[in-house]
Enzyme design. Structure first.
Site, PDB file in Angstrom:
ATOM      1  N   LYS A 149       3.042  -3.510   6.668  1.00  0.00           N
ATOM      2  CA  LYS A 149       3.240  -3.757   5.242  1.00  0.00           C
ATOM      3  C   LYS A 149       4.712  -3.589   4.867  1.00  0.00           C
ATOM      4  O   LYS A 149       5.263  -4.381   4.101  1.00  0.00           O
ATOM      5  CB  LYS A 149       2.362  -2.819   4.406  1.00  0.00           C
ATOM      6  CG  LYS A 149       0.884  -3.184   4.423  1.00  0.00           C
ATOM      7  CD  LYS A 149       0.625  -4.511   3.724  1.00  0.00           C
ATOM      8  CE  LYS A 149      -0.841  -4.887   3.663  1.00  0.00           C
ATOM      9  NZ  LYS A 149      -1.050  -6.254   3.120  1.00  0.00           N
ATOM     10  N   TYR A 180      -0.362  -0.017  10.293  1.00  0.00           N
ATOM     11  CA  TYR A 180      -0.642  -0.747   9.056  1.00  0.00           C
ATOM     12  C   TYR A 180       0.512  -0.581   8.063  1.00  0.00           C
ATOM     13  O   TYR A 180       1.018  -1.567   7.516  1.00  0.00           O
ATOM     14  CB  TYR A 180      -1.943  -0.217   8.455  1.00  0.00           C
ATOM     15  CG  TYR A 180      -2.307  -0.777   7.102  1.00  0.00           C
ATOM     16  CD1 TYR A 180      -2.914  -2.014   6.984  1.00  0.00           C
ATOM     17  CD2 TYR A 180      -2.034  -0.057   5.936  1.00  0.00           C
ATOM     18  CE1 TYR A 180      -3.257  -2.527   5.733  1.00  0.00           C
ATOM     19  CE2 TYR A 180      -2.373  -0.561   4.692  1.00  0.00           C
ATOM     20  CZ  TYR A 180      -2.979  -1.784   4.593  1.00  0.00           C
ATOM     21  OH  TYR A 180      -3.308  -2.288   3.360  1.00  0.00           O
ATOM     22  N   SER A 215       0.832  -1.205   0.000  1.00  0.00           N
ATOM     23  CA  SER A 215       0.000   0.000   0.000  1.00  0.00           C
ATOM     24  C   SER A 215       0.864   1.250   0.000  1.00  0.00           C
ATOM     25  O   SER A 215       2.041   1.228   0.394  1.00  0.00           O
ATOM     26  CB  SER A 215      -0.850  -0.056   1.276  1.00  0.00           C
ATOM     27  OG  SER A 215      -1.271   1.205   1.682  1.00  0.00           O
TER      28      SER A 215
END
Lengths: 325, 325
Positions: free
Chosen positions: B155, B151, B127
């Protein structure tokens, strides 16, 4: 204040514990207790008036980190790691020690803070191994991490954790990316970087040293004394100016092998130079060719981190600290 | 060949499974079996002639990943994740699902390969959240990852693992950093990025949409159809030219909110525009202001990844894929 050092039986860990013991403080705060832990028993540093709690522990095992953190150290130096060559040779051990144990330690801090407010300073030692080719001649503070080894990968993952957990106020963390440590005391080892130290150390002791690369090969060096000073400084300063990017490239000296040898001549005369045996090793040359050669560590310098000003100083520090008695 | 999709009940997972089922191949290889797994039961895609093995599974639990990998899928699409907001709100769940489950899955591949040679293609979805301010106007392929959320941290750690495990030939992996997916089907949600889709989706259905930012706010967008094509392409191409840097910024469209609305007018006339209600939200504006606005994805383009050429195309794709029946 209470200090925890993991990897306290390692070369830097021993010197850091001795340094803290000898001055009895970090910054302007008195050190009342030292927790020292490693996979072999760390020695209690001489001359420390406070309490020393030395333990043999494997941080990757469940509950071990929680036991250490239950004593609520104010500063945690997380130095424990298996080195690059070992992490490359033993996949499972590398990830277990360098990543899982780091997570266990950080998770223990988080859980301790759930019970009652707790936000220790965490100083995480990292390495130039987080960087990988292609590299510029001079690496800036915002250069990407692109490790080429499992060790570098594990350190880069730990750095990300330090940033995220600091951002979340679980602890107040900083990552210190150490330069190549030179002159490393002790025996020659199989590390590809070993020659940077052995070409100084062995000749000063009258022994031959093998130089496997060309004289123009350049490294980024700091003494063990500077490394200890970096870590101690990192434990004592206000980090709020760092924001969310908590990894700092440390100052060092960018010197070529030829400049190392000239410094050796200036400090110790011509005789040691005759003990250098040039024996080119393409494998070592290739590995070393992928390492950082110089940095512009603006952020660390602004925070007051300082390295040696000349390679002659690095040699003299080795002679004072390792050969003096 | 056998395909495993984790997160197969999610928006992209469902569309990817349908895409593979409808064409029956990835690149030039026929797909004989689909393994679909998620924390809720994934639907079997219509029209697939091969075997479908759909399971409800929590990859972070011991042995679950090993069970999936024991069937030796040739391609593993690892899409399973908790989203940014949830990973931020629930620290433990975020690290468990986004990091631990990823490690479990990759470790299962490694262990499977210890028994007999096994080197699947792994396509890991990442992302723009791996990037953090300060950001340049246009992000180059070698820009540093500096996430500002848990997050994004998880990732970025997964990306490092993909690089290291690919370097070690444990699998042949690639990370696909998806643009903002637009127009996202379904209901408005609480995500800070939600308005990028809702200002198109709601007016096209005759409903009002709230626009919380200024018209000059810019995003990096691709359609769900493009995202599926990125993943399918990543599964089929030769990755050897990537070397050790396996994370790819995907192509997309850099458009401002104003340009989105102009495209909406061009596609659907003036009426939908009247349903846009401007209601500035400084919190959303601040969050979105920290997101990438444009990329120069040279490496991905060289490998043949392609996104939409105009935002009008993105709107038409939404109308074809979601409003056609």
């Amino acid at each position: 204040m209470r200090i925890l050092i993991t990897g306290a039986a390692g070369m830097i860990g021993v010197k850091l514990a001795r340094h803290i013991a000898s001055i009895g403080r970090l910054g302007d705060r008195e050190v009342s207790a030292l927790q020292l832990t490693d996979v072999v028993m760390p020695a209690a540093p001489p001359g420390f008036s406070g309490a020393v709690d030395a333990t043999v522990a494997d941080l990757s095992l469940p509950g071990v980190a929680a036991g250490l953190i239950a004593k609520r150290p104010d500063v945690i130096f997380h130095l424990a790691a298996v080195v690059s060559g070992e992490a490359e040779a033993d996949f499972e051990k590398g990830y277990r020690v360098n990543l899982d144990a780091t997570r266990e330690l950080f998770e223990a801090v988080r859980r301790e803070g759930l019970a009652a407010p707790y936000r220790p300073r965490v100083v995480f030692s990292s390495s130039l191994a987080v960087f990988g080719t292609p590299l510029p001649d001079t690496i800036e503070d915002d250069f990407l991490t692109a490790p080429l080894t499992s060790y570098g990968t594990q350190k880069a993952m730990g750095e990300l954790l330090v940033n995220d957990l600091s951002r979340r106020n679980i602890f107040d963390g900083v990552t210190i990316r150490l330069p190549n440590i030179c002159v490393r005391p002790g025996k020659p080892n199989k590390a590809a970087s070993g020659f940077f130290s052995s070409i100084i150390r062995e000749p000063l002791s009258g022994a031959e040293a093998i130089l496997p690369v060309a004289d123009d090969v350049r490294g980024w060096h700091a003494s063990p004394r500077a490394a200890v000073a970096f870590l101690a400084h990192a434990a004592a300063i206000d980090l709020s100016s760092l924001g969310t990017r908590r990894a700092l490239n440390m100052p060092g000296l960018s010197v070529s092998v030829g400049e190392q040898l000239e410094a050796l001549r200036a400090v110790a005369g011509d005789a040691p130079l005759k003990l250098i045996r040039r024996q080119p090793d393409p494998t070592v040359a290739r590995i070393v060719g992928g390492w950082p050669r110089a940095f512009r560590p603006v952020r660390a310098q602004a925070l007051g981190f300082r390295a040696e000003a000349s390679f002659q100083d690095i040699i003299r520090i080795y002679m004072q600290d390792e050969l003096a008695d």
